[in-house]
Scaffold this active site. Structure first.
Site, PDB file in Angstrom:
ATOM      1  N   TYR A  93      45.364  34.949  45.004  1.00  0.00           N
ATOM      2  CA  TYR A  93      44.608  34.586  43.796  1.00  0.00           C
ATOM      3  C   TYR A  93      45.599  34.574  42.641  1.00  0.00           C
ATOM      4  O   TYR A  93      46.260  35.579  42.363  1.00  0.00           O
ATOM      5  CB  TYR A  93      43.477  35.591  43.510  1.00  0.00           C
ATOM      6  CG  TYR A  93      42.798  35.290  42.192  1.00  0.00           C
ATOM      7  CD1 TYR A  93      41.811  34.306  42.107  1.00  0.00           C
ATOM      8  CD2 TYR A  93      43.169  35.948  41.019  1.00  0.00           C
ATOM      9  CE1 TYR A  93      41.205  33.994  40.889  1.00  0.00           C
ATOM     10  CE2 TYR A  93      42.567  35.639  39.806  1.00  0.00           C
ATOM     11  CZ  TYR A  93      41.589  34.666  39.745  1.00  0.00           C
ATOM     12  OH  TYR A  93      41.007  34.353  38.543  1.00  0.00           O
ATOM     13  N   LYS A 100      48.162  40.934  31.932  1.00  0.00           N
ATOM     14  CA  LYS A 100      47.370  42.157  32.121  1.00  0.00           C
ATOM     15  C   LYS A 100      47.986  43.385  31.407  1.00  0.00           C
ATOM     16  O   LYS A 100      47.813  43.549  30.215  1.00  0.00           O
ATOM     17  CB  LYS A 100      47.137  42.419  33.599  1.00  0.00           C
ATOM     18  CG  LYS A 100      46.216  41.345  34.220  1.00  0.00           C
ATOM     19  CD  LYS A 100      45.621  41.780  35.512  1.00  0.00           C
ATOM     20  CE  LYS A 100      44.815  40.671  36.177  1.00  0.00           C
ATOM     21  NZ  LYS A 100      43.459  40.544  35.706  1.00  0.00           N
TER      22      LYS A 100
HETATM   23  C1  LIG Z   1      47.892  38.187  40.557  1.00  0.00           C
HETATM   24  C2  LIG Z   1      47.086  37.510  39.481  1.00  0.00           C
HETATM   25  N1  LIG Z   1      47.569  36.378  38.933  1.00  0.00           N
HETATM   26  C3  LIG Z   1      46.917  35.731  37.948  1.00  0.00           C
HETATM   27  C4  LIG Z   1      45.708  36.208  37.481  1.00  0.00           C
HETATM   28  C5  LIG Z   1      44.995  35.484  36.388  1.00  0.00           C
HETATM   29  O1  LIG Z   1      45.074  36.206  35.198  1.00  0.00           O
HETATM   30  P1  LIG Z   1      44.051  35.932  34.013  1.00  0.00           P
HETATM   31  O2  LIG Z   1      42.729  36.459  34.460  1.00  0.00           O
HETATM   32  O3  LIG Z   1      44.619  36.709  32.855  1.00  0.00           O
HETATM   33  O4  LIG Z   1      44.037  34.475  33.750  1.00  0.00           O
HETATM   34  C6  LIG Z   1      45.178  37.384  38.022  1.00  0.00           C
HETATM   35  C7  LIG Z   1      43.888  37.916  37.549  1.00  0.00           C
HETATM   36  O5  LIG Z   1      43.266  38.746  38.135  1.00  0.00           O
HETATM   37  C8  LIG Z   1      45.872  38.046  39.055  1.00  0.00           C
HETATM   38  O6  LIG Z   1      45.410  39.169  39.636  1.00  0.00           O
END
Ligand SMILES: Cc1ncc(COP(=O)(O)O)c(C=O)c1O
Length: 437
Positions: free
Chosen positions: A152, A273
């Protein structure tokens, strides 16, 4: 009579990842402090998932708040093309030496998905630029992209394309670009994976992966040494390796970055994050000098034409600088170790329950499956546990029947005990239900 915030919310808000037909009334949160969130009635909830995995130092941290306030008085925002500012430059200067690899450039965006979009665009255009500039020995253009099943990487179109096709992406499947998905490496498949890369490697522009922990795909942990073997093969074929450390960055896996568990380094890394301690939206895509140089040219077509209104927002960069100060303090590092140790001990205490499957932990992340129904996001066990947890003053949000605990690093021992006790209560409750059914 004044309508409650919940009622007003129901009239005007469309929440993310929420089926509004059977929506639990959203809880109005008035305040946050440390690991706790407080609702209108003063009831507290332990934020056991760090508010979608972003919060690492606790809510409304006074140090971050003060730094933000001071920055807001000085400069809140400025266009980032043609202008620069201290928070962006200092943050880049501080981040680069900390990252696991030979990174020399920081590209700012808004969140995890945009950090991934930028990374993919960098990789695709890197190969295109090569073909526009090099002479007779120019490399054959590469267009294929390699990613892992169960990955994801976000919800924008590029990020969805490199993510596992799933319930989340199904409505858009015709609009996603083609990606080659392979399983994460295991002792059984590693030779086949290496062989595939050796045979087809020169067709791949890039390989994107969540190092060691596939989070939204079900908190799947996989082996660092095997990933290293795969990366070695990919790098041997000059495939650009993109480490998506959006979740794993900033201490989550026990090290500052998951890449520290690997000997093979990435060419591009995506961060978000925990970057701002969970305070402000900010994304970072870090690249090596080799990639940056592929965009340097008198020919303007080679430019990376990407940016956002709020690229390198000074407040977000300031929050990230303040968060970094806190993260590197001995207290915070000790807290990460404390959490890591406690999770490991807790795992041993639940492994004997037949209803618990694949209990696992990596640094500050603990997860296990409850053997109820199918392993899938829409398994109703998740929402049921969320409801029970809220009654117990805890916010948990399992991924279907995958239960996980990922708190801010500052969570107290007492709060951790409370969450562990609730998890055991859940395990027992579902075990009893299975016995009686
Ligand atoms: C590994 C990873 N990449 C990208 C994202 C996407 O981040 P955002 O929700 O800030 O767009 C997430 C979100 O959970 C993630 O866990």
């Amino acid at each position: 009579m004044d309508r409650s915030l919940t009622e007003r919310d129901r009239q005007v808000i469309w929440h993310p990842y929420t089926q509004h037909k059977d929506l639990l009334p959203p809880i109005p949160v008035l305040q946050g402090k440390g690991s706790l969130l407080f609702d209108e009635m003063g009831k507290s909830y332990i934020d056991a998932i760090s508010s979608w995995w972003v919060n690492i130092h606790g809510h409304s941290h006074p140090y971050i708040a003060e730094r933000l306030y001071q920055q807001a008085l000085r400069l809140e925002h400025v266009i980032f093309t043609g202008f620069t500012h201290e928070p962006a430059v200092i943050l880049a200067e501080r981040l680069l030496p900390l990252l696991p690899g030979d990174f020399s450039r920081i590209f700012y965006s808004d969140n995890g998905s945009t950090a991934v979009e930028v990374a993919i665009k960098m990789a695709i255009q890197y190969w295109r630029n090569q073909s526009l500039t090099s002479g007779s020995d120019r490399p054959a253009p590469r267009s294929r992209i390699l990613a892992f099943h169960h990955s994801y990487h976000g919800d924008t179109f590029g990020a969805m394309s490199v993510s596992e096709r799933s319930l989340f992406t199904a409505p858009f499947s015709n609009y996603l670009f083609e990606v080659t998905f392979v399983d994460t490496p295991t002792p059984d498949n590693i030779d086949a994976l290496r062989m595939m890369i050796r045979n087809q490697g020169n067709e791949f522009a890039c390989f994107i992966y969540e190092p060691l922990l596939q989070a939204a795909g079900g908190m799947r942990i996989y082996d660092a040494a095997l990933l290293d073997q795969l990366l070695e093969e990919a790098r041997g074929q000059r495939i650009l390796c993109i480490a998506d450390e959006v979740l794993t960055g900033f201490g989550r896996t026990g090290s500052l970055f998951a890449g520290e568990y690997l000997t093979q380094k990435a060419d591009i890394v995506c961060l978000s994050k925990g970057l701002t301690g969970g305070t402000m939206a900010l994304g970072v895509t870090a690249a090596t000098e080799r990639i940056f140089e592929a965009f340097l040219s008198d020919d303007r077509r080679l430019t990376l034409f990407h940016g956002h209104s709020f690229t390198a927002n000074p407040l977000a960069c300031t929050a990230a600088l303040a968060s970094l100060d806190l993260l590197l303090e001995p207290d915070c590092i000790a807290n990460i170790r404390r959490l890591t140790g406690r999770h490991a001990a807790f795992l041993n205490s639940i492994r004997s329950y037949p209803i618990v499957r694949n209990a696992r932990a990596l640094g500050t992340v603990l997860a296990f499956e409850l053997n109820i129904g199918k392993d899938e996001y829409v398994n109703n066990t998740g929402p049921a546990i969320t409801r029970d947890a809220l009654d117990a003053g805890i916010y948990l949000r399992p991924l279907g029947n995958t239960v996980y605990f990922m708190p801010p690093y500052c969570i107290t021992e007492k709060e951790m005990d409370q969450v562990y006790e609730f998890l055991v209560h859940c395990i027992r409750k579902y075990s009893d239900q299975q016995v009686t059914s």
